[in-house]
Design an enzyme around this catalytic site. Sequence first.
Site, PDB file in Angstrom:
ATOM      1  N   THR A 169      -5.114   8.200   7.717  1.00  0.00           N
ATOM      2  CA  THR A 169      -5.113   7.002   6.876  1.00  0.00           C
ATOM      3  C   THR A 169      -6.563   6.631   6.588  1.00  0.00           C
ATOM      4  OG1 THR A 169      -4.381   4.692   6.753  1.00  0.00           O
ATOM      5  CG2 THR A 169      -4.936   5.501   8.931  1.00  0.00           C
ATOM      6  N   GLY A 170      -6.754   5.900   5.501  1.00  0.00           N
ATOM      7  CA  GLY A 170      -8.117   5.513   5.141  1.00  0.00           C
ATOM      8  C   GLY A 170      -8.561   6.212   3.874  1.00  0.00           C
ATOM      9  N   THR A 225       2.136   6.944   0.279  1.00  0.00           N
ATOM     10  CA  THR A 225       1.170   5.882  -0.049  1.00  0.00           C
ATOM     11  C   THR A 225       1.135   5.596  -1.545  1.00  0.00           C
ATOM     12  OG1 THR A 225      -1.145   5.228   0.272  1.00  0.00           O
ATOM     13  CG2 THR A 225      -0.774   7.478  -0.419  1.00  0.00           C
ATOM     14  N   THR A 264      -1.662   3.212   4.360  1.00  0.00           N
ATOM     15  CA  THR A 264      -0.691   4.306   4.211  1.00  0.00           C
ATOM     16  C   THR A 264       0.194   4.423   5.448  1.00  0.00           C
ATOM     17  OG1 THR A 264      -2.164   5.600   2.835  1.00  0.00           O
ATOM     18  CG2 THR A 264      -0.598   6.857   4.133  1.00  0.00           C
ATOM     19  N   SER A 295       0.826  -1.205   0.000  1.00  0.00           N
ATOM     20  CA  SER A 295       0.000   0.000   0.000  1.00  0.00           C
ATOM     21  C   SER A 295       0.863   1.259   0.000  1.00  0.00           C
ATOM     22  CB  SER A 295      -0.886  -0.009   1.241  1.00  0.00           C
ATOM     23  OG  SER A 295      -0.098  -0.368   2.371  1.00  0.00           O
ATOM     24  N   ARG A 334      -6.075   9.667 -10.069  1.00  0.00           N
ATOM     25  CA  ARG A 334      -6.663  10.020  -8.770  1.00  0.00           C
ATOM     26  C   ARG A 334      -5.552  10.343  -7.756  1.00  0.00           C
ATOM     27  NH1 ARG A 334      -6.278   7.816  -3.290  1.00  0.00           N
ATOM     28  NH2 ARG A 334      -8.235   8.250  -2.234  1.00  0.00           N
TER      29      ARG A 334
END
Length: 328
Positions: A245-246, A212, A194, A92, A222
Amino acid sequence: MNSRRNFLKNSLLLTALASFPASILRSSNIKTSSIKSFKNTGKVRRPIVVSTWNHGLVANEKAWEIVVKGGKALDAVEQGVRISESDPKVMSVGYGGLPDREGHVTLDACIMNEKGNCGSVAFLEHIKNPISVARLVMENTPHVMLVGKGALDFSLMNGFKKENLLTNKASEIWHKWKESNQVPLTPEKDNHDTIGMLALDKFGNICGACTTSGLAWKLHGRVGDSPIIGAGMFVDNEVGGAVATGKGEAVIKISGTHLVVELMRQGKSPEEACKLAVERIIKKQHDHKEFQVGFLALNKKGESGAYSISKGFEYAQYAENKNELIKS
Ligand code: SD4
């Protein structure tokens, strides 16, 4: 009957793939402890290094080595997150990261120092350690952010090597996803890991870094929250710092880490500040049950805290000679 069985088989495969990066990382044997607040004795705890997820433990080792010897927080966070960027097992971040829908590994990273200077790269391909490019943007240009081909040209001009970042393993997972062609565009809850890192050095300076490969299967082009100062990471040396993160889109919508730092400025503890930022997302974003966001913060006293929408977010903390994983 057969097609139903295939559908079920595919669904199971997709569920497994969507959660792949997080699940392999969580299978480590390292013990976690429940969240502990640093007792406010009026003493300052430093140095200290904190970073997101369990791969942060290894990254912390490198950062700690630097700050414990009296090195600078900026060097610690850069060198620390480079460990995750260079590790193909961390799928990731950096090399070995899962690609976008078209099979390209595109990277986002940012760094911020104690003077409020910052540098960032987004949608960068072929460079294993985008955090070091972000640092060069901060130190050697009048700009904050470079993206895409411009960021790649800048990297190559500065001696970074052009590399293929798509490992065989990541490519295999991407091909399986393409063949099944059923994963929805919206990210699954576990499709993230991340690394965001904050360090407070012996001089009392806080710096931060975030890097990330973004959400797997994202649209080509993106950019998430991670390279955006005030979204994926923010530091104010008078107060503290925060990383996120997320699901990046959810973090950008509330300028997440800037909000966390401003809440700490108003007197909230790191954990309370992260909780309030999460509650802001829950209040404003009706689809919040569909995704995960976690914030991690560190203040000038060396107190850390974290909070996430759903269970499962953990962070690595190296302080007082102990590197441990803490559940949020
Ligand atoms: C993004 N926030 O690109 C990143 C993904 C992530 O842990 O956090 N992964 O939206």
